[in-house]
Design a protein around this motif. Structure first.
Motif, PDB file in Angstrom:
ATOM      1  N   LEU A 145       6.749  -5.478  65.810  1.00 38.66           N
ATOM      2  CA  LEU A 145       8.164  -5.798  65.602  1.00 38.66           C
ATOM      3  C   LEU A 145       8.451  -5.842  64.102  1.00 38.66           C
ATOM      4  O   LEU A 145       7.528  -5.858  63.280  1.00 38.66           O
ATOM      5  CB  LEU A 145       8.511  -7.150  66.233  1.00 38.66           C
ATOM      6  CG  LEU A 145       8.216  -7.317  67.732  1.00 38.66           C
ATOM      7  CD1 LEU A 145       8.379  -8.774  68.117  1.00 38.66           C
ATOM      8  CD2 LEU A 145       9.134  -6.436  68.553  1.00 38.66           C
ATOM      9  N   LYS A 146       9.730  -5.893  63.763  1.00 42.69           N
ATOM     10  CA  LYS A 146      10.149  -6.028  62.375  1.00 42.69           C
ATOM     11  C   LYS A 146      11.357  -6.946  62.344  1.00 42.69           C
ATOM     12  O   LYS A 146      11.984  -7.185  63.372  1.00 42.69           O
ATOM     13  CB  LYS A 146      10.485  -4.652  61.774  1.00 42.69           C
ATOM     14  CG  LYS A 146      10.449  -4.610  60.252  1.00 42.69           C
ATOM     15  CD  LYS A 146      10.684  -3.190  59.740  1.00 42.69           C
ATOM     16  CE  LYS A 146      10.660  -3.170  58.219  1.00 42.69           C
ATOM     17  NZ  LYS A 146      10.921  -1.803  57.691  1.00 42.69           N
ATOM     18  N   GLY A 147      11.687  -7.460  61.180  1.00 38.44           N
ATOM     19  CA  GLY A 147      12.807  -8.384  61.062  1.00 38.44           C
ATOM     20  C   GLY A 147      14.095  -7.814  61.617  1.00 38.44           C
ATOM     21  O   GLY A 147      14.437  -6.656  61.367  1.00 38.44           O
ATOM     22  N   GLY A 148      14.826  -8.607  62.405  1.00 41.86           N
ATOM     23  CA  GLY A 148      16.059  -8.142  63.034  1.00 41.86           C
ATOM     24  C   GLY A 148      15.776  -7.566  64.413  1.00 41.86           C
ATOM     25  O   GLY A 148      14.666  -7.150  64.738  1.00 41.86           O
ATOM     26  N   MET A 149      16.821  -7.554  65.260  1.00 44.31           N
ATOM     27  CA  MET A 149      16.638  -7.083  66.629  1.00 44.31           C
ATOM     28  C   MET A 149      16.329  -5.593  66.677  1.00 44.31           C
ATOM     29  O   MET A 149      15.575  -5.125  67.517  1.00 44.31           O
ATOM     30  CB  MET A 149      17.898  -7.385  67.457  1.00 44.31           C
ATOM     31  CG  MET A 149      17.728  -7.116  68.940  1.00 44.31           C
ATOM     32  SD  MET A 149      19.189  -7.584  69.899  1.00 44.31           S
ATOM     33  CE  MET A 149      19.127  -9.367  69.766  1.00 44.31           C
TER      34      MET A 149
ATOM     35  N   VAL B 281      14.582   1.135  66.332  1.00 41.38           N
ATOM     36  CA  VAL B 281      14.185   0.554  67.615  1.00 41.38           C
ATOM     37  C   VAL B 281      13.836  -0.915  67.414  1.00 41.38           C
ATOM     38  O   VAL B 281      13.698  -1.393  66.280  1.00 41.38           O
ATOM     39  CB  VAL B 281      12.973   1.299  68.239  1.00 41.38           C
ATOM     40  CG1 VAL B 281      13.326   2.748  68.541  1.00 41.38           C
ATOM     41  CG2 VAL B 281      11.754   1.222  67.323  1.00 41.38           C
ATOM     42  N   THR B 282      13.707  -1.619  68.525  1.00 40.13           N
ATOM     43  CA  THR B 282      13.326  -3.033  68.459  1.00 40.13           C
ATOM     44  C   THR B 282      11.847  -3.196  68.152  1.00 40.13           C
ATOM     45  O   THR B 282      11.445  -4.049  67.363  1.00 40.13           O
ATOM     46  CB  THR B 282      13.645  -3.726  69.795  1.00 40.13           C
ATOM     47  OG1 THR B 282      15.024  -3.551  70.096  1.00 40.13           O
ATOM     48  CG2 THR B 282      13.314  -5.213  69.731  1.00 40.13           C
ATOM     49  N   GLY B 283      11.018  -2.381  68.794  1.00 39.36           N
ATOM     50  CA  GLY B 283       9.582  -2.528  68.614  1.00 39.36           C
ATOM     51  C   GLY B 283       8.817  -1.330  69.131  1.00 39.36           C
ATOM     52  O   GLY B 283       9.380  -0.375  69.664  1.00 39.36           O
TER      53      GLY B 283
ATOM     54  N   TYR C  12       6.193  -6.656  58.865  1.00 36.97           N
ATOM     55  CA  TYR C  12       6.003  -6.318  60.283  1.00 36.97           C
ATOM     56  C   TYR C  12       5.317  -7.488  60.993  1.00 36.97           C
ATOM     57  O   TYR C  12       4.531  -8.228  60.390  1.00 36.97           O
ATOM     58  CB  TYR C  12       5.149  -5.062  60.433  1.00 36.97           C
ATOM     59  CG  TYR C  12       5.818  -3.798  59.938  1.00 36.97           C
ATOM     60  CD1 TYR C  12       6.554  -2.999  60.800  1.00 36.97           C
ATOM     61  CD2 TYR C  12       5.707  -3.413  58.605  1.00 36.97           C
ATOM     62  CE1 TYR C  12       7.175  -1.836  60.345  1.00 36.97           C
ATOM     63  CE2 TYR C  12       6.318  -2.264  58.133  1.00 36.97           C
ATOM     64  CZ  TYR C  12       7.056  -1.479  59.012  1.00 36.97           C
ATOM     65  OH  TYR C  12       7.666  -0.337  58.556  1.00 36.97           O
ATOM     66  N   TYR C  13       5.632  -7.622  62.273  1.00 41.79           N
ATOM     67  CA  TYR C  13       4.997  -8.645  63.100  1.00 41.79           C
ATOM     68  C   TYR C  13       4.152  -7.932  64.162  1.00 41.79           C
ATOM     69  O   TYR C  13       4.702  -7.254  65.035  1.00 41.79           O
ATOM     70  CB  TYR C  13       6.036  -9.532  63.776  1.00 41.79           C
ATOM     71  CG  TYR C  13       6.994 -10.195  62.831  1.00 41.79           C
ATOM     72  CD1 TYR C  13       6.644 -11.367  62.164  1.00 41.79           C
ATOM     73  CD2 TYR C  13       8.252  -9.647  62.586  1.00 41.79           C
ATOM     74  CE1 TYR C  13       7.526 -11.976  61.273  1.00 41.79           C
ATOM     75  CE2 TYR C  13       9.135 -10.244  61.702  1.00 41.79           C
ATOM     76  CZ  TYR C  13       8.764 -11.412  61.051  1.00 41.79           C
ATOM     77  OH  TYR C  13       9.628 -12.004  60.166  1.00 41.79           O
ATOM     78  N   VAL C  14       2.857  -8.074  64.054  1.00 47.07           N
ATOM     79  CA  VAL C  14       1.940  -7.441  65.012  1.00 47.07           C
ATOM     80  C   VAL C  14       1.336  -8.542  65.871  1.00 47.07           C
ATOM     81  O   VAL C  14       0.751  -9.502  65.353  1.00 47.07           O
ATOM     82  CB  VAL C  14       0.829  -6.662  64.287  1.00 47.07           C
ATOM     83  CG1 VAL C  14      -0.046  -5.923  65.300  1.00 47.07           C
ATOM     84  CG2 VAL C  14       1.421  -5.676  63.291  1.00 47.07           C
TER      85      VAL C  14
END
Length: 392
Positions: free
Chosen positions: A31-35, A199-201, A227-229
């Protein structure tokens, strides 16, 4: 019996819950910051595919929406996917094939306006009682039109019609009640992220989930802190931890049932010692040893524990193997459902019979019976035959 039933249900609940969540999420999620913050997702996917153990990647767009189904409106979540890519990272194909659909059906367009297609959860599309495979008339039919209303670029409303091409059933009530699948490009149009191609993720599948934490850490280091892994267990960590704690606490509390039963055995054998004191005195007067008298009562406790554990194990396994039949019978007779699917996520009570835990439970029950027999056995063995027979 109680321990076997509860532990089997809790183990089944934990295992089935993990399996269902894994099927709807994928091994690893980026994921990354924001929807809709992943604007460079194609480059990220190419980079991710170079990592060891990564076998497939799939982008997705996810968000909340208001859906209009016939004459009712509900809040749901839409998930925009590339159906072939999604099928490669999760259990998407197995969710739709029971209804005669294939992943590519989601890409069909309809009519002159090229209306997009949608797959809806079986519980979301329910309009009457019954199973979707056996009672298709109780669900919204293929070819019907639905409308999704979503936020676009955070300050606008986006309204779009879709044509139902099929249903999906993951077996997880919460997911089947609240999700719809739509094409990825259409989802980007709804959210206003198509111009940015965001994209969202990204969902990632590994060749072996044992390497998930290792791959997660490497991806996080390579992609950077923006990034959020996370693994699917990280994404549902709070919920999974609560289930695990509930299972352990339940087992700990129910263990005291065995302790209470042990005190009952102690009381019964103590009363037997008092009642049979004359007989014990006669045996000792005839030459019975202290060890011999003690072994009689220890053997009595062992027999009580062994017979009780055998009956309890047989009764527990009988209930576990027929638990869904018992629940259905109770529901039809009383209208009360002990295991409501809207609370516990599953349409049936999941059970896992673990032979090791059953043997361990039975062994603890038998050992407790012997341990609680020690005091009355010692009391019987220490009886003085002279005092016992003085007034006989």
């Amino acid at each position: 019996m109680t321990l076997i039933v509860v532990l089997s249900v809790m183990n089944g609940f934990d295992q089935e819950l993990r399996s269902r969540i894994r099927g709807t999420l994928a091994h690893i999620i980026i994921l990354k910051g924001g929807m809709y913050g992943l604007e460079d997702y194609k480059q990220v996917i190419e980079k991710v595919k170079t990592f060891e153990h990564v076998t497939a990647c799939a982008p997705y767009v996810e968000g909340p929406a208001l859906i209009k189904l016939r004459n009712r409106k509900e809040f749901v979540y839409f998930k925009g996917i590339d159906p072939d890519a999604e099928a490669s990272v999760g259990d998407f194909t197995s969710y739709i094939t029971p209804f005669g659909n294939q992943p590519e059906d989601l890409l069909k367009t309809h009519g002159e306006k090229n209306t997009g297609s949608v797959f809806g959860g079986s519980e979301l599309f329910r309009v009457g009682p019954g199973e979707p495979e056996k009672d298709p008339g109780s669900f919204i039919q293929n070819g019907e039109q639905i409308v999704l209303v979503t936020l676009k670029e955070w300050d606008k409303i986006s309204v779009k019609a879709f044509v139902v091409v099929g249903k999906f059933k993951s077996g997880m009530y919460d997911f089947d009640k609240n999700y719809v699948y739509i094409p990825l490009t259409v989802a980007q149009e709804l959210t206003g992220s198509k111009g940015k191609d965001a994209v969202t993720g990204i969902s990632i599948k590994l060749d072996d989930y044992r390497y998930a934490n290792q791959v997660r850490d490497k991806l996080q280091a390579a992609l950077g802190i923006e990034y959020y892994v996370q693994t699917w267990e990280d994404a549902r960590k709070t919920f999974l931890t609560a289930v695990m704690m509930e299972r352990r606490v339940m087992a700990f509390i129910l263990f005291f049932i065995i302790v209470v039963a042990g005190f009952n055995i102690l009381a019964i054998l103590t009363m037997i010692v008092l009642e049979k004191s004359k007989d014990i005195g006669i045996l000792k007067a005839l030459g019975a040893t202290t060890q011999g008298i003690m072994s009689i009562f220890l053997l009595n406790g062992l027999l009580i524990g062994s017979i009780g554990a055998s009956i309890g194990t047989a009764a527990g396994l009988s209930i576990v193997l027929r638990i869904n039949w018992i629940e259905n019978a109770l529901y039809h007779m009383t209208g009360w459902r002990p295991f409501p699917p809207e609370v516990y996520y599953f349409n049936q009570i999941p059970t896992v019979v673990n032979p090791t835990s059953i043997v361990f439970t039975a062994a603890i029950a038998i050992a407790s019976s012997v341990v609680f027999s020690i005091y009355p056995a010692l009391r019987a063995a220490r009886l003085d035959p002279v005092e016992t027979l003085r007034y006989e």
